[in-house]
Design a protein around this motif. Structure first.
Motif, PDB file in Angstrom:
ATOM      1  N   VAL A 232       0.740  -1.187  -0.031  1.00 36.80           N
ATOM      2  CA  VAL A 232      -0.116  -0.071   0.001  1.00 36.80           C
ATOM      3  C   VAL A 232       0.913   1.334  -0.105  1.00 36.80           C
ATOM      4  O   VAL A 232       1.795   1.413   0.714  1.00 36.80           O
ATOM      5  CB  VAL A 232      -1.093   0.082   1.193  1.00 36.80           C
ATOM      6  CG1 VAL A 232      -1.829   1.134   0.938  1.00 36.80           C
ATOM      7  CG2 VAL A 232      -1.797  -1.272   1.282  1.00 36.80           C
ATOM      8  N   ILE A 233       0.593   1.955  -0.970  1.00 40.17           N
ATOM      9  CA  ILE A 233       1.469   3.323  -0.997  1.00 40.17           C
ATOM     10  C   ILE A 233       0.684   4.491  -1.066  1.00 40.17           C
ATOM     11  O   ILE A 233      -0.133   4.602  -1.593  1.00 40.17           O
ATOM     12  CB  ILE A 233       2.155   3.367  -2.512  1.00 40.17           C
ATOM     13  CG1 ILE A 233       2.986   2.181  -2.658  1.00 40.17           C
ATOM     14  CG2 ILE A 233       3.168   4.603  -2.541  1.00 40.17           C
ATOM     15  CD1 ILE A 233       3.297   1.567  -4.128  1.00 40.17           C
ATOM     16  N   GLU A 234       0.896   5.350   0.012  1.00 41.69           N
ATOM     17  CA  GLU A 234       0.069   6.390   0.058  1.00 41.69           C
ATOM     18  C   GLU A 234       0.490   7.745  -0.463  1.00 41.69           C
ATOM     19  O   GLU A 234       1.940   7.862  -0.489  1.00 41.69           O
ATOM     20  CB  GLU A 234      -0.154   6.966   1.757  1.00 41.69           C
ATOM     21  CG  GLU A 234      -1.074   6.059   2.671  1.00 41.69           C
ATOM     22  CD  GLU A 234      -1.264   6.427   3.666  1.00 41.69           C
ATOM     23  OE1 GLU A 234      -0.973   7.715   4.020  1.00 41.69           O
ATOM     24  OE2 GLU A 234      -1.580   5.687   4.637  1.00 41.69           O
ATOM     25  N   ILE A 235      -0.049   8.227  -1.559  1.00 43.94           N
ATOM     26  CA  ILE A 235       0.510   9.166  -2.287  1.00 43.94           C
ATOM     27  C   ILE A 235      -0.323  10.700  -2.223  1.00 43.94           C
ATOM     28  O   ILE A 235      -1.314  10.704  -1.744  1.00 43.94           O
ATOM     29  CB  ILE A 235       0.339   8.708  -4.021  1.00 43.94           C
ATOM     30  CG1 ILE A 235      -0.873   8.730  -4.298  1.00 43.94           C
ATOM     31  CG2 ILE A 235       1.058   7.369  -3.986  1.00 43.94           C
ATOM     32  CD1 ILE A 235      -1.171   8.382  -5.903  1.00 43.94           C
ATOM     33  N   SER A 236       0.433  11.483  -2.812  1.00 41.03           N
ATOM     34  CA  SER A 236      -0.044  13.060  -2.797  1.00 41.03           C
ATOM     35  C   SER A 236      -1.100  12.921  -4.066  1.00 41.03           C
ATOM     36  O   SER A 236      -1.104  12.162  -5.016  1.00 41.03           O
ATOM     37  CB  SER A 236       0.889  14.073  -2.996  1.00 41.03           C
ATOM     38  OG  SER A 236       1.950  13.856  -1.962  1.00 41.03           O
ATOM     39  N   GLU A 237      -2.073  14.302  -3.836  1.00 38.63           N
ATOM     40  CA  GLU A 237      -2.828  14.412  -4.991  1.00 38.63           C
ATOM     41  C   GLU A 237      -2.125  14.838  -6.202  1.00 38.63           C
ATOM     42  O   GLU A 237      -1.102  15.288  -6.198  1.00 38.63           O
ATOM     43  CB  GLU A 237      -3.812  15.640  -4.632  1.00 38.63           C
ATOM     44  CG  GLU A 237      -4.819  15.320  -3.589  1.00 38.63           C
ATOM     45  CD  GLU A 237      -5.837  14.266  -3.693  1.00 38.63           C
ATOM     46  OE1 GLU A 237      -5.962  13.933  -5.055  1.00 38.63           O
ATOM     47  OE2 GLU A 237      -6.338  13.387  -2.974  1.00 38.63           O
ATOM     48  N   ASP A 238      -2.666  14.486  -7.315  1.00 40.16           N
ATOM     49  CA  ASP A 238      -2.107  14.701  -8.768  1.00 40.16           C
ATOM     50  C   ASP A 238      -0.778  14.168  -8.615  1.00 40.16           C
ATOM     51  O   ASP A 238       0.087  14.512  -9.525  1.00 40.16           O
ATOM     52  CB  ASP A 238      -2.019  16.085  -8.854  1.00 40.16           C
ATOM     53  CG  ASP A 238      -3.203  17.042  -8.850  1.00 40.16           C
ATOM     54  OD1 ASP A 238      -4.235  16.507  -9.333  1.00 40.16           O
ATOM     55  OD2 ASP A 238      -3.259  18.072  -8.309  1.00 40.16           O
ATOM     56  N   THR A 239      -0.611  12.741  -8.059  1.00 33.24           N
ATOM     57  CA  THR A 239       0.663  11.895  -8.432  1.00 33.24           C
ATOM     58  C   THR A 239       0.285  10.767  -9.262  1.00 33.24           C
ATOM     59  O   THR A 239      -0.833  10.162  -9.100  1.00 33.24           O
ATOM     60  CB  THR A 239       1.202  11.419  -7.134  1.00 33.24           C
ATOM     61  OG1 THR A 239       1.414  12.506  -6.428  1.00 33.24           O
ATOM     62  CG2 THR A 239       2.180  10.531  -7.249  1.00 33.24           C
ATOM     63  N   GLY A 240       1.058  10.615 -10.229  1.00 38.33           N
ATOM     64  CA  GLY A 240       0.936   9.426 -11.042  1.00 38.33           C
ATOM     65  C   GLY A 240       1.977   8.416 -11.248  1.00 38.33           C
ATOM     66  O   GLY A 240       3.053   8.905 -10.228  1.00 38.33           O
TER      67      GLY A 240
ATOM     68  N   THR B 283       8.004   4.655 -10.429  1.00 38.96           N
ATOM     69  CA  THR B 283       8.639   5.788 -10.698  1.00 38.96           C
ATOM     70  C   THR B 283       7.290   6.639 -10.541  1.00 38.96           C
ATOM     71  O   THR B 283       6.580   6.610 -11.364  1.00 38.96           O
ATOM     72  CB  THR B 283       9.385   5.914 -11.893  1.00 38.96           C
ATOM     73  OG1 THR B 283      10.281   5.112 -11.875  1.00 38.96           O
ATOM     74  CG2 THR B 283      10.147   7.377 -12.022  1.00 38.96           C
ATOM     75  N   PHE B 284       7.528   7.599  -9.673  1.00 35.64           N
ATOM     76  CA  PHE B 284       6.244   8.612  -9.197  1.00 35.64           C
ATOM     77  C   PHE B 284       6.491   9.842  -9.969  1.00 35.64           C
ATOM     78  O   PHE B 284       7.866  10.299  -9.999  1.00 35.64           O
ATOM     79  CB  PHE B 284       5.914   8.759  -7.824  1.00 35.64           C
ATOM     80  CG  PHE B 284       5.535   7.335  -7.291  1.00 35.64           C
ATOM     81  CD1 PHE B 284       4.372   6.771  -7.048  1.00 35.64           C
ATOM     82  CD2 PHE B 284       6.369   6.501  -6.651  1.00 35.64           C
ATOM     83  CE1 PHE B 284       3.834   5.631  -6.596  1.00 35.64           C
ATOM     84  CE2 PHE B 284       6.184   5.276  -6.098  1.00 35.64           C
ATOM     85  CZ  PHE B 284       4.674   4.930  -5.915  1.00 35.64           C
ATOM     86  N   MET B 285       5.531  10.522 -10.543  1.00 40.17           N
ATOM     87  CA  MET B 285       5.734  11.873 -11.007  1.00 40.17           C
ATOM     88  C   MET B 285       4.373  12.393 -11.224  1.00 40.17           C
ATOM     89  O   MET B 285       3.302  11.947 -10.956  1.00 40.17           O
ATOM     90  CB  MET B 285       6.232  11.504 -12.609  1.00 40.17           C
ATOM     91  CG  MET B 285       5.037  10.728 -13.537  1.00 40.17           C
ATOM     92  SD  MET B 285       5.902   9.990 -14.988  1.00 40.17           S
ATOM     93  CE  MET B 285       6.942   8.639 -14.293  1.00 40.17           C
ATOM     94  N   PRO B 286       4.190  13.861 -11.573  1.00 33.38           N
ATOM     95  CA  PRO B 286       3.075  14.489 -11.659  1.00 33.38           C
ATOM     96  C   PRO B 286       2.062  13.916 -12.740  1.00 33.38           C
ATOM     97  O   PRO B 286       2.387  13.090 -13.603  1.00 33.38           O
ATOM     98  CB  PRO B 286       3.432  15.845 -12.092  1.00 33.38           C
ATOM     99  CG  PRO B 286       4.975  16.052 -11.642  1.00 33.38           C
ATOM    100  CD  PRO B 286       5.402  14.944 -11.695  1.00 33.38           C
ATOM    101  N   LEU B 287       0.850  13.753 -12.509  1.00 33.19           N
ATOM    102  CA  LEU B 287      -0.165  13.105 -13.430  1.00 33.19           C
ATOM    103  C   LEU B 287       0.197  13.696 -14.994  1.00 33.19           C
ATOM    104  O   LEU B 287      -0.015  12.823 -15.755  1.00 33.19           O
ATOM    105  CB  LEU B 287      -1.598  13.431 -12.990  1.00 33.19           C
ATOM    106  CG  LEU B 287      -2.208  12.303 -11.812  1.00 33.19           C
ATOM    107  CD1 LEU B 287      -3.510  12.790 -11.209  1.00 33.19           C
ATOM    108  CD2 LEU B 287      -2.211  10.846 -12.227  1.00 33.19           C
ATOM    109  N   ALA B 288       0.306  14.802 -14.999  1.00 35.04           N
ATOM    110  CA  ALA B 288       0.486  15.356 -16.203  1.00 35.04           C
ATOM    111  C   ALA B 288       1.635  14.640 -17.034  1.00 35.04           C
ATOM    112  O   ALA B 288       1.774  14.826 -18.346  1.00 35.04           O
ATOM    113  CB  ALA B 288       0.519  16.909 -16.467  1.00 35.04           C
ATOM    114  N   ASP B 289       2.449  14.308 -16.301  1.00 33.01           N
ATOM    115  CA  ASP B 289       3.835  13.652 -16.917  1.00 33.01           C
ATOM    116  C   ASP B 289       3.774  12.331 -17.250  1.00 33.01           C
ATOM    117  O   ASP B 289       4.764  11.665 -17.765  1.00 33.01           O
ATOM    118  CB  ASP B 289       5.038  14.273 -15.839  1.00 33.01           C
ATOM    119  CG  ASP B 289       5.355  15.527 -16.069  1.00 33.01           C
ATOM    120  OD1 ASP B 289       4.653  16.351 -16.773  1.00 33.01           O
ATOM    121  OD2 ASP B 289       6.068  15.800 -15.121  1.00 33.01           O
TER     122      ASP B 289
END
Length: 469
Positions: free
Chosen positions: A240-248, A261-267
């Motif tokens: 389970v990975i808790e992430i920030s909003e707008d994170t993809g 690999t985590f990044m902004p949703l837009a990316d």
């Protein structure tokens, strides 16, 4: 029946003994579920001589889904067709809409909901064992008694073993394994926003604990990482990975390794093999241009078995929400270019999914959810929420009108991932017209003239947004 009576006798003895120990020495027990140690940011507590435990830790350990609604200050635990609702500072729980009294109220400590252990046992069907020497509470799911003889089988042997879960401190999480392992399609949940991966037919290397938590600090994308041996039959590891909003994220697989690999949703890159429709560009600051009828969905929050927040006047939020919506209906029915639709016009409870589906099926041009807030007695003011960029301009117009109607503190326009404004696709807002926990706000909210002002201004805001005269 004999087993059930024995269970009750044991639990009575356990809770009495445990409460006594807790008062004398403030012993903090360790919690185990099906042999696995459960860890949480908040330890079990003794409140009003009752033992309370983190409900999320236990429910997620059992594979149940739990969602926290910050508006109503309530947690909903779902397992199959069973639904348990627990409200902050209330000792009455709703179990499939039936009231069940708990030993003490549900409470929140450091953002973690705690409920009585006795209630957990009775409603989740768990047996307990108290190990006094080790100061451990062991919880076990009830074993199903077979109706026919069962031929014993050897326990399932995992095809893969996870050997390491490593976070690089920035934007990459790596899960290393031996043997053969595959990750199921991830589940994305809210409150808090998190991604859940299950690895079936996979166990944990003996060097890894049964359950572990990695707290993440100073990360743009991640909040917390936890993993556990979720099931023994078949062996399954849950991450389970808790992430920030707008994170993809992007998941890549290599021999013996999963890499996230985590990044902004837009990316997040688009799969080039998927068909892509031609992009439709709409200026988020402008409403859709049309000379036709505008379909507007008004959603009076809560209703029926879900009364929402209780006011200091001993009246419920659902009453205010519906009263304002019906006053809006009377006004909108006179508008030749606006067709109003309502998720409820009586004391009923459509689910959040029903409300979303209703608006989507209509292909509505606008969605507005009406609510009132609750909090500390000193908290006051109105606020308007949006989630998607195509809703920001609508939120600004509606909030301006809301403040003009209520004449109370302006708490601003805010972005929040409330389900009904996140999962609808048309411009959507959720208003909190004031605090029912504040005597001045509550008197205003349940005043008929004030409700008429609010309804009138909200309708004027809709017309202003659509540029309807």
């Amino acid at each position: 029946m004999k087993r059930f009576v024995s269970m009750l006798l044991f639990m009575s003895l356990f809770f009495t003994m445990f409460a006594t120990v807790g008062q004398a020495a403030e012993v903090v027990p360790k919690l185990f579920l099906n042999g696995n140690l459960l860890t949480s940011a908040v330890n079990p507590q003794i409140i009003n001589n009752a033992t309370v435990v983190p409900v999320r830790t236990v429910s997620e350990g059992l594979g149940y889904q739990i969602v926290w609604d910050n508006t109503t200050k309530a947690a909903t635990v779902t397992h199959g067709s069973n639904i348990i609702k627990l409200k902050l500072n209330d000792n009455i729980a709703l179990v499939n809409d039936q009231k069940v009294q708990m030993d003490t109220t549900a409470s929140v400590i450091k953002g973690t909901t705690l409920v009585p252990l006795r209630f957990i046992g009775e409603q989740f069907g768990l047996d307990f064992e108290w190990k006094a020497t080790e100061k451990e509470v062991h919880m076990y799911e009830h074993a199903t008694e077979p109706t026919e003889p069962v031929i014993p089988t050897d326990p399932a042997v995992p095809t893969g073993l996870i050997t390491e879960v490593a976070y690089n401190g920035e934007s990459t999480l790596t899960v290393s394994y031996e043997g053969v392992s595959k990750a199921n399609k991830p589940l994305v949940l809210d409150s808090p926003k998190r991604i859940v991966f299950d690895f079936p037919n996979t166990g944990l290397n003996t060097f890894l604990s049964g359950q572990a938590v990695i707290d993440v600090t100073d990360s743009t994308y991640l909040q917390k990482i936890r993993y556990s041996l979720f099931s023994n039959s078949p062996p399954t590891v849950r991450l389970v990975i808790e992430i920030s909003e707008d994170t993809g994220y992007v998941l890549t697989e290599d021999l013996g390794k999963f890499k996230l690999t985590f990044m902004p949703l837009a990316d997040v890159p688009v799969d080039p093999n998927l068909p892509v429709d031609p992009p439709i560009v709409i200026d988020p600051q402008e409403p859709p241009a049309s000379n036709d009828m505008f379909d507007v969905v008004i959603d009076p929050g809560h209703g029926g078995s879900d009364p929402g927040a209780k006011s200091v006047l001993n009246r419920w939020e659902k009453e205010f929400n519906l009263s304002v919506a019906l006053k809006m209906k009377a006004l909108l029915d006179k508008e030749p270019k606006i067709k109003a639709h309502f998720t409820r016009t009586g004391d009923t409870y459509p689910s959040l999914d029903d409300r979303i589906k209703f608006a989507e099926n209509l292909k509505a041009d606008l969605f507005m959810s009406i609510h009132a807030n609750s909090g500390a007695a000193s908290a006051s003011g109105a606020e308007t929420y949006y989630y998607r960029e195509n809703s920001k301009a609508l939120a600004a117009v509606i909030h301006k009108r809301l403040i003009a109607a209520t004449k109370i503190k302006d708490r601003g326009v805010k972005k929040e991932a409330y389900k009904v404004i996140k999962q609808t696709t048309m411009p959507a807002v959720l208003i909190e017209a004031g605090f029912l926990s504040n005597s001045n706000d509550a008197k205003m909210l349940f005043d008929d003239a004030a409700q008429t002002r609010i309804a009138t201004e909200l309708v004027a805001g809709i017309k202003e947004y659509f540029k309807v005269k």
